[in-house]
Design an enzyme around this catalytic site. Sequence first.
Site, PDB file in Angstrom:
ATOM      1  N   ARG A 137       1.059  -0.919  -0.190  1.00  0.00           N
ATOM      2  CA  ARG A 137       0.171  -0.227  -0.539  1.00  0.00           C
ATOM      3  C   ARG A 137       1.078   1.703   0.050  1.00  0.00           C
ATOM      4  O   ARG A 137       0.228   2.337   0.203  1.00  0.00           O
ATOM      5  CB  ARG A 137      -1.023  -0.466   0.763  1.00  0.00           C
ATOM      6  CG  ARG A 137      -1.929  -1.429   0.779  1.00  0.00           C
ATOM      7  CD  ARG A 137      -3.148  -1.195   1.909  1.00  0.00           C
ATOM      8  NE  ARG A 137      -4.274  -2.608   1.372  1.00  0.00           N
ATOM      9  CZ  ARG A 137      -4.016  -3.319   2.174  1.00  0.00           C
ATOM     10  NH1 ARG A 137      -3.311  -3.681   3.127  1.00  0.00           N
ATOM     11  NH2 ARG A 137      -4.819  -3.951   2.039  1.00  0.00           N
ATOM     12  N   THR A 174       1.631  -5.738   4.583  1.00  0.00           N
ATOM     13  CA  THR A 174       0.772  -5.007   3.093  1.00  0.00           C
ATOM     14  C   THR A 174       1.181  -3.895   3.095  1.00  0.00           C
ATOM     15  O   THR A 174       1.072  -2.851   2.300  1.00  0.00           O
ATOM     16  CB  THR A 174       0.117  -5.760   2.859  1.00  0.00           C
ATOM     17  OG1 THR A 174      -0.924  -5.808   4.054  1.00  0.00           O
ATOM     18  CG2 THR A 174      -0.010  -7.308   2.250  1.00  0.00           C
ATOM     19  N   GLY A 215      -3.107 -12.274   9.759  1.00  0.00           N
ATOM     20  CA  GLY A 215      -3.714 -12.525  10.915  1.00  0.00           C
ATOM     21  C   GLY A 215      -4.675 -13.576  10.987  1.00  0.00           C
ATOM     22  O   GLY A 215      -5.679 -14.137  11.524  1.00  0.00           O
ATOM     23  N   TRP A 241      -1.865  -4.424   9.299  1.00  0.00           N
ATOM     24  CA  TRP A 241      -1.602  -4.331   8.407  1.00  0.00           C
ATOM     25  C   TRP A 241      -2.323  -3.429   7.622  1.00  0.00           C
ATOM     26  O   TRP A 241      -2.443  -3.006   6.457  1.00  0.00           O
ATOM     27  CB  TRP A 241      -2.942  -5.314   7.933  1.00  0.00           C
ATOM     28  CG  TRP A 241      -3.867  -5.581   7.914  1.00  0.00           C
ATOM     29  CD1 TRP A 241      -4.367  -6.653   8.844  1.00  0.00           C
ATOM     30  CD2 TRP A 241      -5.053  -5.466   7.241  1.00  0.00           C
ATOM     31  NE1 TRP A 241      -5.582  -6.813   9.101  1.00  0.00           N
ATOM     32  CE2 TRP A 241      -5.960  -5.997   7.621  1.00  0.00           C
ATOM     33  CE3 TRP A 241      -5.141  -4.937   6.056  1.00  0.00           C
ATOM     34  CZ2 TRP A 241      -8.153  -6.214   7.213  1.00  0.00           C
ATOM     35  CZ3 TRP A 241      -6.618  -4.750   6.198  1.00  0.00           C
ATOM     36  CH2 TRP A 241      -7.436  -5.298   5.697  1.00  0.00           C
ATOM     37  N   ASN A 279      -8.161  -8.986  13.309  1.00  0.00           N
ATOM     38  CA  ASN A 279      -9.325 -10.354  13.904  1.00  0.00           C
ATOM     39  C   ASN A 279      -8.143 -11.028  14.926  1.00  0.00           C
ATOM     40  O   ASN A 279      -7.209 -11.166  14.556  1.00  0.00           O
ATOM     41  CB  ASN A 279     -10.297 -10.026  12.859  1.00  0.00           C
ATOM     42  CG  ASN A 279      -9.447 -11.489  11.526  1.00  0.00           C
ATOM     43  OD1 ASN A 279      -8.403 -10.456  10.699  1.00  0.00           O
ATOM     44  ND2 ASN A 279      -9.237 -12.897  11.893  1.00  0.00           N
ATOM     45  N   ASP A 302     -14.431 -12.241  11.211  1.00  0.00           N
ATOM     46  CA  ASP A 302     -13.492 -11.260  10.473  1.00  0.00           C
ATOM     47  C   ASP A 302     -13.469 -10.058  10.934  1.00  0.00           C
ATOM     48  O   ASP A 302     -12.414  -9.731   9.923  1.00  0.00           O
ATOM     49  CB  ASP A 302     -12.921 -12.436   9.371  1.00  0.00           C
ATOM     50  CG  ASP A 302     -11.990 -11.935   8.435  1.00  0.00           C
ATOM     51  OD1 ASP A 302     -11.019 -10.833   9.159  1.00  0.00           O
ATOM     52  OD2 ASP A 302     -11.442 -12.343   7.587  1.00  0.00           O
ATOM     53  N   ARG A 359     -15.577  -1.914  10.559  1.00  0.00           N
ATOM     54  CA  ARG A 359     -15.798  -3.215   9.586  1.00  0.00           C
ATOM     55  C   ARG A 359     -17.053  -4.133   9.841  1.00  0.00           C
ATOM     56  O   ARG A 359     -17.290  -4.209   9.350  1.00  0.00           O
ATOM     57  CB  ARG A 359     -14.916  -3.943   9.284  1.00  0.00           C
ATOM     58  CG  ARG A 359     -14.841  -5.213   8.888  1.00  0.00           C
ATOM     59  CD  ARG A 359     -13.172  -5.872   8.568  1.00  0.00           C
ATOM     60  NE  ARG A 359     -13.295  -7.435   7.297  1.00  0.00           N
ATOM     61  CZ  ARG A 359     -12.319  -7.905   7.064  1.00  0.00           C
ATOM     62  NH1 ARG A 359     -11.242  -7.113   7.213  1.00  0.00           N
ATOM     63  NH2 ARG A 359     -12.619  -8.858   6.326  1.00  0.00           N
ATOM     64  N   TRP A 366     -12.813  -1.709  -4.065  1.00  0.00           N
ATOM     65  CA  TRP A 366     -12.360  -1.862  -2.447  1.00  0.00           C
ATOM     66  C   TRP A 366     -11.354  -0.492  -3.087  1.00  0.00           C
ATOM     67  O   TRP A 366     -10.336  -0.601  -2.565  1.00  0.00           O
ATOM     68  CB  TRP A 366     -11.717  -3.223  -2.463  1.00  0.00           C
ATOM     69  CG  TRP A 366     -11.626  -4.162  -2.008  1.00  0.00           C
ATOM     70  CD1 TRP A 366     -13.236  -4.242  -2.625  1.00  0.00           C
ATOM     71  CD2 TRP A 366     -12.329  -4.786  -0.669  1.00  0.00           C
ATOM     72  NE1 TRP A 366     -13.060  -5.901  -2.417  1.00  0.00           N
ATOM     73  CE2 TRP A 366     -13.232  -5.803  -0.922  1.00  0.00           C
ATOM     74  CE3 TRP A 366     -11.587  -4.689   0.009  1.00  0.00           C
ATOM     75  CZ2 TRP A 366     -13.141  -6.953  -0.523  1.00  0.00           C
ATOM     76  CZ3 TRP A 366     -12.161  -5.778   1.514  1.00  0.00           C
ATOM     77  CH2 TRP A 366     -12.738  -6.584   0.963  1.00  0.00           C
TER      78      TRP A 366
END
Lengths: 554, 270
Positions: free
Chosen positions: A150, A194, A211, A260, A278, A321, A348, A484
Amino acid sequence: MRYGKIVFGFAAAGFLLLAAGTQQTHGQAAKASTAADNSTGLIDVKQSDLLQKQVTDNWVNYNGDYSGRRYSAMSQITPVNVSHLAPKWVFHTQEAGPLEGTPVVVAGVMFMTSGNDAYALDAATGKQIWHHSRAVTEGLVDDAASHHNRGVAVLGTRVYMETDNVHLLCLDARSGNLIWDVQYAPENKNYGATAAPLIVKDKVLVGTAGGDSGVRGFLAAFDAQTGKEVWRFWTIPGPGEFGSESWPGDQYLLGGGTTWMPGTYDPELNTLYWGTGNPAPDYDGSVRPGDDLYTSCVLALDPDTGKLKWYFQYSPHNLYDYDAEQTPVLVDANFKGQPRKLLVSASRNGFLYILDRTNGKYLYSKKFIANLNWAKGIDENGRPISNNLIPDEKGVRVCPSVSGGTNWYSPSYDPATHMFYFRSMESCSIFTSKHQDFQIGQTYYATGAGRPQGESTKGVINAFDLDKLDFAWRDPLIGTTFAWAGVMSTATGLVAFGDDAQNFVILDGHTGKPLWHFNVGQIIRSSPMGYAVNGKQYFAVAAGSGDLFAFALP
Amino acid sequence: MRTKRFGILLASSALFLAVEMPAAAHAQKKDASEAAQQFQANCAVCHGADASGDKGPALTTPNIVAKSDAALIKAVHDGTAAGMPPFPQLGDETIAALVHYLRKLQGQGETALTVTGDAAAGRTLYFGKAQCSSCHMIQGNGGFIAPDLTEYGRRHAAEAIRKAIVLPDARLAPDARVIEIQTKAGKKLTGVVRNEDNFNIALQTEDGRYHFLARNDLADVHDTGHSLMPQDYGTKLTDRELTDIVSFVIVTGQTHPAEPAPKRHNDDDD
């Protein structure tokens, strides 16, 4: 529905009527250009650059600044002239992997990553000036095996990035040459990385992915000069530590709670805010009794020592998750009439939260997923009232889905409109679970999640008004390719994002009315950013198959 | 991974990149010279005699170096989506021998180069009297304007390295050429080109600054035909000192794990 209606006549007439105003804007921009001239092309990022309160020419880290607002103070592109916005260049990465990063721009130079590769570009033309090439790692597990990256962090004449196999690289920003390379995960090969690193003072902060694969999450700080580790905060407590009752035996080594996405930072409070992922195994909570600290939390940490100041757990003992990786956005605003230092986050788990970021105190929450069924609501302490939907071998339908009510794609806060913008996803999953033993080289979900037959996924762009504590507007997205894609906002009230039909869209943040769009021909799986070179304001966004687009007025 | 332990590994001890793949054992059965002939007969026409690329891509780039033997054997046997034809007719043994030979061309395996000088003394010279480090980074230390030499010694023989030091302009890479630019506004710039096309030039000056210039704004672009390298190393350094520096570069290249080198231009082979 507002989406899809563009009144060309109005836009064109408005442009003519306000031509004088536009001239004025250009005049100001020209001045900015002269001022910026001396700084163009020379990479030497100072602490004062990183501490910038207004994001204009330079977008210095993943979110543009420390607050995580993803807000550009540039005002050249307006609701009136945005209809003239046009693509300026496209950069295609050689190793065309999925691009999920946000570019960083400093002094007219853009830094971007793709997999383990880093690129430096002329931000005005998209032409490459160096490329640090590093092969992706074979044999990784789950997220790391997709080689998502990223982006970079910058300090001085150096660029920092994480690699899929959990190395922190320090590159010379003037050449792309490798200065040092530190492997920072323990032995467990299920770790990946990431995120874009975050620089705070003289340290580089990095986390990991993995995770869902049975790793022990942590956040680590490295000396930006030497690459030496300064501190490490384990997000899963070890034996005897506070919260360890959730992790019998060696289970803490597999507990997840990874880090992350980049966090945010308040220099005045000297506090770092970082989301955790998570717990693992994802769907089998029987092996991790209790709340599973510090998974699905936002952590407030001292950036100098890594010491925990406070934590807030969005989803205790989560079974679906629901990471809490969503950007903890730092907002200074009135809350119920009182000026407060707030932390705003769309989680989330399907609720939007407002916390007092000085102490982690829960202030407010709002459900933003219509068919949310995993919790009855949130109690006065901010703890969800669970409906106890427990995944079993037969399966249980839970909303939001495994992909969450929202996810890592960025939200944005506009301090002028007091609106918090974010993308949400209406969908449900059937979660099934049975006991699974951990094995290196395998994921550790303890079974799976699937879409209920006949149900679909719906994307929505939301504007939440922090003054009224209610939604100002919510625009459903038409299209078949769920993106996304995060959002950003600008000082002229524009909101930019990728929609669900492969368009890069700009709409009016006050009303949600679309003003402009461009078909990039591929799914956008990233969050946009803005910058300026020689007085010209740009938007940039990475698109799914390896292309980076930049837009500006003619 | 050869070195495994908890915590951090600093670059100096970081021999961890999983790129040193021993070629399949049965490849050893094939005589090396036969593999070389097979490479020239089957591969060189596209990939170049030394695998540095021709009509087809170079096979010495980090992404190819990092591929496993099995992946390369499969690529030769089955061809690739990028357009390489399949070569199943060569047989498994020959294909394995070709991959083994390619590893040598990539600077892996048994290409121990002869070192006749004192690498430690060469290191002192590199960072001291000879001032190589003011422009060339090696193992994370040194300048930025000239190429990183960390891997240089892996792919170049002693004679070639010595020649590059004493006759720096003999084989000038495009990004090593010193360019003098005069803008229409009267500004003069001297530097090296990081990108150019018919419309723009990205010039980097020795202070590290990038100058992004539109050709329309330029009055003159002059290629000096020189690099930034001093021309007098042949007389300024003794034969012994040159040998020591060459030895340092070779020893560094041989002992450093295969680390991807940065690329400055739009190479179409990576």
